[in-house]
Design a protein around this motif. Structure first.
Motif, PDB file in Angstrom:
ATOM      1  N   ARG A  47     -55.493  -4.787  -6.090  1.00 40.67           N
ATOM      2  CA  ARG A  47     -55.461  -3.748  -7.413  1.00 40.67           C
ATOM      3  C   ARG A  47     -54.295  -2.975  -7.696  1.00 40.67           C
ATOM      4  O   ARG A  47     -53.230  -3.252  -6.781  1.00 40.67           O
ATOM      5  CB  ARG A  47     -56.692  -2.813  -6.710  1.00 40.67           C
ATOM      6  N   GLY A  48     -54.455  -2.322  -8.629  1.00 41.05           N
ATOM      7  CA  GLY A  48     -53.035  -1.462  -8.962  1.00 41.05           C
ATOM      8  C   GLY A  48     -53.291  -0.185 -10.045  1.00 41.05           C
ATOM      9  O   GLY A  48     -54.481  -0.136 -10.207  1.00 41.05           O
ATOM     10  N   VAL A  49     -52.339   0.251 -10.492  1.00 42.28           N
ATOM     11  CA  VAL A  49     -52.492   1.311 -11.458  1.00 42.28           C
ATOM     12  C   VAL A  49     -51.677   0.979 -12.939  1.00 42.28           C
ATOM     13  O   VAL A  49     -50.760   0.222 -12.581  1.00 42.28           O
ATOM     14  CB  VAL A  49     -51.888   2.707 -10.987  1.00 42.28           C
ATOM     15  N   GLU A  50     -52.020   1.716 -13.692  1.00 42.33           N
ATOM     16  CA  GLU A  50     -51.472   1.161 -15.253  1.00 42.33           C
ATOM     17  C   GLU A  50     -50.721   2.496 -15.514  1.00 42.33           C
ATOM     18  O   GLU A  50     -51.067   3.592 -15.315  1.00 42.33           O
ATOM     19  CB  GLU A  50     -52.481   0.858 -16.118  1.00 42.33           C
ATOM     20  N   LEU A  51     -49.711   2.096 -16.573  1.00 42.87           N
ATOM     21  CA  LEU A  51     -49.066   3.489 -17.125  1.00 42.87           C
ATOM     22  C   LEU A  51     -49.969   3.895 -18.071  1.00 42.87           C
ATOM     23  O   LEU A  51     -51.106   3.415 -18.727  1.00 42.87           O
ATOM     24  CB  LEU A  51     -47.852   2.801 -17.991  1.00 42.87           C
ATOM     25  N   MET A  52     -49.823   5.322 -18.386  1.00 45.18           N
ATOM     26  CA  MET A  52     -50.674   5.944 -19.329  1.00 45.18           C
ATOM     27  C   MET A  52     -50.202   6.117 -20.718  1.00 45.18           C
ATOM     28  O   MET A  52     -49.073   5.634 -21.005  1.00 45.18           O
ATOM     29  CB  MET A  52     -50.693   7.558 -18.822  1.00 45.18           C
ATOM     30  N   LYS A  53     -51.045   6.268 -21.715  1.00 51.85           N
ATOM     31  CA  LYS A  53     -50.839   6.095 -23.112  1.00 51.85           C
ATOM     32  C   LYS A  53     -49.867   7.432 -23.221  1.00 51.85           C
ATOM     33  O   LYS A  53     -49.829   8.475 -22.720  1.00 51.85           O
ATOM     34  CB  LYS A  53     -52.077   6.526 -23.821  1.00 51.85           C
ATOM     35  N   GLU A  54     -49.338   7.503 -24.414  1.00 56.00           N
ATOM     36  CA  GLU A  54     -48.252   8.854 -24.736  1.00 56.00           C
ATOM     37  C   GLU A  54     -49.109  10.192 -24.586  1.00 56.00           C
ATOM     38  O   GLU A  54     -48.431  11.116 -24.235  1.00 56.00           O
ATOM     39  CB  GLU A  54     -47.672   8.419 -26.076  1.00 56.00           C
ATOM     40  N   ASP A  55     -50.369  10.203 -24.856  1.00 64.73           N
ATOM     41  CA  ASP A  55     -51.023  11.314 -24.913  1.00 64.73           C
ATOM     42  C   ASP A  55     -51.787  11.527 -23.692  1.00 64.73           C
ATOM     43  O   ASP A  55     -52.486  12.644 -23.357  1.00 64.73           O
ATOM     44  CB  ASP A  55     -52.280  11.444 -26.090  1.00 64.73           C
ATOM     45  N   ASP A  56     -51.449  10.882 -22.733  1.00 61.49           N
ATOM     46  CA  ASP A  56     -51.976  10.819 -21.444  1.00 61.49           C
ATOM     47  C   ASP A  56     -53.514  10.993 -21.428  1.00 61.49           C
ATOM     48  O   ASP A  56     -54.172  11.313 -20.256  1.00 61.49           O
ATOM     49  CB  ASP A  56     -51.341  12.306 -20.584  1.00 61.49           C
ATOM     50  N   SER A  57     -54.181  10.431 -22.140  1.00 66.29           N
ATOM     51  CA  SER A  57     -55.671  10.327 -22.198  1.00 66.29           C
ATOM     52  C   SER A  57     -56.131   9.448 -21.337  1.00 66.29           C
ATOM     53  O   SER A  57     -57.197   9.481 -20.406  1.00 66.29           O
ATOM     54  CB  SER A  57     -56.255  10.306 -23.615  1.00 66.29           C
ATOM     55  N   ASP A  58     -55.606   8.072 -21.656  1.00 65.64           N
ATOM     56  CA  ASP A  58     -56.275   6.929 -20.854  1.00 65.64           C
ATOM     57  C   ASP A  58     -55.000   6.066 -20.415  1.00 65.64           C
ATOM     58  O   ASP A  58     -53.858   5.882 -21.174  1.00 65.64           O
ATOM     59  CB  ASP A  58     -57.363   6.124 -21.664  1.00 65.64           C
ATOM     60  N   PRO A  59     -55.404   5.172 -19.508  1.00 69.40           N
ATOM     61  CA  PRO A  59     -54.327   3.807 -19.309  1.00 69.40           C
ATOM     62  C   PRO A  59     -54.114   3.267 -20.269  1.00 69.40           C
ATOM     63  O   PRO A  59     -54.987   2.903 -21.132  1.00 69.40           O
ATOM     64  CB  PRO A  59     -54.855   3.238 -18.081  1.00 69.40           C
ATOM     65  N   ILE A  60     -52.949   2.531 -20.538  1.00 69.32           N
ATOM     66  CA  ILE A  60     -52.828   1.488 -21.537  1.00 69.32           C
ATOM     67  C   ILE A  60     -53.710   0.181 -21.310  1.00 69.32           C
ATOM     68  O   ILE A  60     -53.664  -0.361 -22.437  1.00 69.32           O
ATOM     69  CB  ILE A  60     -51.186   1.400 -21.852  1.00 69.32           C
ATOM     70  N   LYS A  61     -53.986  -0.122 -20.018  1.00 71.42           N
ATOM     71  CA  LYS A  61     -55.044  -1.198 -19.887  1.00 71.42           C
ATOM     72  C   LYS A  61     -55.883  -0.703 -18.885  1.00 71.42           C
ATOM     73  O   LYS A  61     -55.733   0.004 -18.380  1.00 71.42           O
ATOM     74  CB  LYS A  61     -54.162  -2.236 -19.341  1.00 71.42           C
ATOM     75  N   PRO A  62     -57.291  -1.181 -19.194  1.00 73.86           N
ATOM     76  CA  PRO A  62     -58.287  -0.893 -18.279  1.00 73.86           C
ATOM     77  C   PRO A  62     -58.190  -1.262 -16.856  1.00 73.86           C
ATOM     78  O   PRO A  62     -57.312  -2.212 -16.544  1.00 73.86           O
ATOM     79  CB  PRO A  62     -59.394  -1.691 -18.671  1.00 73.86           C
TER      80      PRO A  62
END
Length: 371
Positions: A244-259
């Motif tokens: 398991r791991g974590v993803e980078l956030m979108k530019e607006d910090d709303s959601d990860p760039i990948k689920p």
């Protein structure tokens, strides 16, 4: 007892981390009878993420990894009460090493590490980096665990040898996969024994990544390194690994760039002495409601189910074979679930979270019979 963690400077603030400065963190060796601290094992510059106590060639060792990006092998005295030797793994390319796992049935010779955004394989004897598998996640891979031991591996034989994507003895898509009888299986397994088949490097400074809910881009350079000596491996050996791991956030910090998701991989031993390991994706476990972009967090499996922590206080459970979500254990206020553990013999699951509570979940007889 060996214990370690994070040592903070209570009077020094780090504005980058929005926390107290992290000091070099020792591993403490305790006498379990008296509570006395027998030794401080120093070498890591930041938080110690994982410790493994193993025996290799009849000698006791500790293996530790840290947020400083290094793995250290500690040789202990035969009575476990003093340090004999400290050796760094020869790898200067990692920013963070989050977890460690030893390959089953190889006498603790090979180590799998969750490092930066992927996985790395090391030779425990020579302390060499053998091979890396980068970019499994866009930020950090913070947990890697082998699924079961030789019994689970044997039951999943068709999946492991590449002849199937489903394990034997289970009905999937209307097809019943054959399996050995229990007696035949155990008879064969008892005949299989691991082949028993000790290097220094000086660590350099590493930048400290920020550890919070928003994932940070890893800066390490991944590489494939061919082992300098012949492998002591059995061609055709395959193992199941959960990550398991974590993803980078979108530019607006709303959601990860990948689920957010967890993954099941097949890792294959080199087919010949100069060959390389192979990593193949078998299953992905995800759900629209699954939010888990925090680290450090640990998933768990009992060979039948995958239990994964979330950022909302719930534990998500999937069928390991079909990747179907079978349960959501949601009885906490919003907080990060950090660690999960299946009981080895009873239908119990333990989960700890940032609320400071360990919860125990049980499976009733009717559910167990139907699952």
């Amino acid at each position: 007892v060996f214990a370690a963690g994070k040592l903070k400077a209570r009077r020094m603030w780090c504005y980058e981390d929005d926390d107290n400065f992290c000091l070099p963190s020792p591993i403490k060796m305790y006498d379990i009878r008296t509570g006395e601290v027998l030794a401080y094992l120093t070498g890591h510059k930041e938080e110690v993420m994982c410790i493994k106590l193993v025996e290799y060639k009849r000698c006791p060792y500790l293996l530790s990894c840290s947020q400083d990006g290094f793995i250290i092998k500690w040789k202990l005295s035969s009575d476990y009460r003093s340090l004999v030797e400290r050796v760094w793994m020869k790898d200067m390319t990692s920013n963070v090493v989050s977890s460690l796992a030893f390959f089953p049935n190889y006498a603790n010779r090979y180590v799998l590490a969750a490092s930066d955004e992927g996985l790395k394989v090391y030779d425990f004897e020579t302390c060499e980096l053998i091979q890396s598998f980068p970019d499994l996640y866009t930020s950090y891979c913070d947990c890697a665990k082998f699924v079961g031991g030789p019994l689970v591996s044997a039951l999943w034989a068709p999946l492991l040898d590449g002849s199937s994507t489903n394990p034997p003895g289970l009905e999937v898509d209307g097809r019943r996969w054959p399996t050995e009888s229990k007696d035949a299986l155990m008879s064969r397994l008892t005949q299989e024994r691991s082949d028993g088949v000790d290097g220094t490097a000086t660590p350099g400074a590493k930048a400290s990544p920020k550890k919070n809910a928003k994932a940070v881009q890893s800066k390490s350079q991944s590489q494939d390194v061919k082992h300098p000596n012949a492998f002591t491996s059995r061609a055709g050996d395959h193992f199941l690994v959960l990550t398991r791991g974590v993803e980078l956030m979108k530019e607006d910090d709303s959601d990860p760039i990948k689920p957010n998701s967890c993954s099941l991989w097949r890792i294959s031993m080199p087919p010949h002495p100069d060959g390389l390991f192979e990593l193949s994706l078998l299953k992905t476990y995800r759900h629209d409601e699954f939010e888990a972009n925090n680290w450090m967090c640990k998933l768990a499996t009992n060979g039948a189910y995958v239990a994964a922590p979330s950022s909302l206080g719930a534990v998500f459970v999937w069928n390991l074979v079909t990747a179907t979500r079978t349960a959501v254990l949601a009885d906490r206020e919003k907080c990060v679930v950090r660690d999960i553990l299946f009981h080895p013999t009873r239908p119990l699951l333990f989960a700890s979270a940032d609320d400071g509570i360990v919860k125990i979940y049980s499976q009733d007889a009717s559910d167990e019979a139907n699952s």
